[in-house]
Design a protein around this motif. Structure first.
Motif, PDB file in Angstrom:
ATOM      1  N   ALA A   1       1.034  -0.685  -0.251  1.00  0.00           N
ATOM      2  CA  ALA A   1      -0.080  -0.088   0.159  1.00  0.00           C
ATOM      3  C   ALA A   1       1.272   1.482   0.182  1.00  0.00           C
ATOM      4  O   ALA A   1       0.411   1.972  -0.670  1.00  0.00           O
ATOM      5  N   GLN A   2       1.793   1.637   0.595  1.00  0.00           N
ATOM      6  CA  GLN A   2       3.031   2.519   0.214  1.00  0.00           C
ATOM      7  C   GLN A   2       2.955   2.183  -0.612  1.00  0.00           C
ATOM      8  O   GLN A   2       3.655   3.944  -0.954  1.00  0.00           O
ATOM      9  N   GLU A   3       3.659   1.362  -1.250  1.00  0.00           N
ATOM     10  CA  GLU A   3       4.687   1.542  -2.528  1.00  0.00           C
ATOM     11  C   GLU A   3       3.074   2.239  -3.746  1.00  0.00           C
ATOM     12  O   GLU A   3       3.285   3.328  -4.943  1.00  0.00           O
ATOM     13  N   HIS A   4       2.332   2.063  -3.645  1.00  0.00           N
ATOM     14  CA  HIS A   4       1.139   2.584  -4.604  1.00  0.00           C
ATOM     15  C   HIS A   4       0.714   3.973  -4.213  1.00  0.00           C
ATOM     16  O   HIS A   4       0.119   5.105  -5.234  1.00  0.00           O
ATOM     17  N   ALA A   5       0.505   4.589  -2.233  1.00  0.00           N
ATOM     18  CA  ALA A   5       0.643   6.059  -1.954  1.00  0.00           C
ATOM     19  C   ALA A   5       2.185   6.279  -2.595  1.00  0.00           C
ATOM     20  O   ALA A   5       1.371   7.509  -3.159  1.00  0.00           O
ATOM     21  N   ALA A   6       3.143   6.086  -2.592  1.00  0.00           N
ATOM     22  CA  ALA A   6       4.348   6.971  -3.274  1.00  0.00           C
ATOM     23  C   ALA A   6       3.674   7.718  -4.952  1.00  0.00           C
ATOM     24  O   ALA A   6       4.805   8.235  -5.684  1.00  0.00           O
ATOM     25  N   ALA A   7       3.639   5.872  -5.398  1.00  0.00           N
ATOM     26  CA  ALA A   7       3.440   6.093  -7.174  1.00  0.00           C
ATOM     27  C   ALA A   7       2.449   6.643  -7.575  1.00  0.00           C
ATOM     28  O   ALA A   7       1.897   7.206  -8.629  1.00  0.00           O
ATOM     29  N   CYS A   8       1.229   6.671  -7.400  1.00  0.00           N
ATOM     30  CA  CYS A   8      -0.249   7.353  -7.501  1.00  0.00           C
ATOM     31  C   CYS A   8      -0.747   9.363  -7.341  1.00  0.00           C
ATOM     32  O   CYS A   8       0.524   9.405  -6.591  1.00  0.00           O
ATOM     33  N   ARG A   9      -0.698   9.413  -8.739  1.00  0.00           N
ATOM     34  CA  ARG A   9      -0.363  10.539  -9.267  1.00  0.00           C
ATOM     35  C   ARG A   9      -2.206  11.579  -9.310  1.00  0.00           C
ATOM     36  O   ARG A   9      -2.115  12.596 -10.191  1.00  0.00           O
ATOM     37  N   ARG A  10      -3.043  10.383  -8.647  1.00  0.00           N
ATOM     38  CA  ARG A  10      -4.159  10.920  -9.481  1.00  0.00           C
ATOM     39  C   ARG A  10      -4.773  11.922  -7.861  1.00  0.00           C
ATOM     40  O   ARG A  10      -4.886  10.434  -7.114  1.00  0.00           O
ATOM     41  N   PRO A  11      -5.314  12.910  -7.911  1.00  0.00           N
ATOM     42  CA  PRO A  11      -5.762  13.144  -7.235  1.00  0.00           C
ATOM     43  C   PRO A  11      -7.619  12.813  -7.049  1.00  0.00           C
ATOM     44  O   PRO A  11      -7.696  12.261  -7.161  1.00  0.00           O
ATOM     45  N   ARG A  12      -7.672  12.631  -5.199  1.00  0.00           N
ATOM     46  CA  ARG A  12      -9.076  12.688  -4.673  1.00  0.00           C
ATOM     47  C   ARG A  12     -10.021  12.912  -5.886  1.00  0.00           C
ATOM     48  O   ARG A  12      -9.884  14.391  -5.805  1.00  0.00           O
TER      49      ARG A  12
END
Length: 81
Positions: free
Chosen positions: A66-77
């Motif tokens: 989950a931390q890896e996804h959080a670091a890589a995801c660039r789509r805003p809420r």
């Protein structure tokens, strides 16, 4: 020959849904969204991103996943309607 008839109401009354997943952590993404990590009824983790919408449930989901996804995801809420 005797036919057996089962009531749908009786069958649905016997069904007990599994407990809801428990939120264990929320990780912010770089774009302002969150990755929520849940512990499911089976004891495994799942994650869901409020930015890109990715839902992950595999035996490999860990807090680090989950931390890896959080670091890589660039789509805003998404903005509230």
């Amino acid at each position: 020959m005797t036919a057996t008839v089962s009531s749908i109401a009786a069958a649905s009354a016997a069904f007990v849904p599994p407990p809801a997943p428990v939120l264990v952590s929320t990780l912010p993404t770089g774009a302002g969204a969150d990755v929520h990590v849940y512990r499911d009824a089976d004891g495994f983790l799942s994650s869901e991103c409020t930015g890109c919408g990715e839902y992950a449930w595999t035996l490999r989901v860990t807090r680090e996943f989950a931390q890896e996804h959080a670091a890589a995801c660039r789509r805003p809420r998404p903005l509230a309607a």
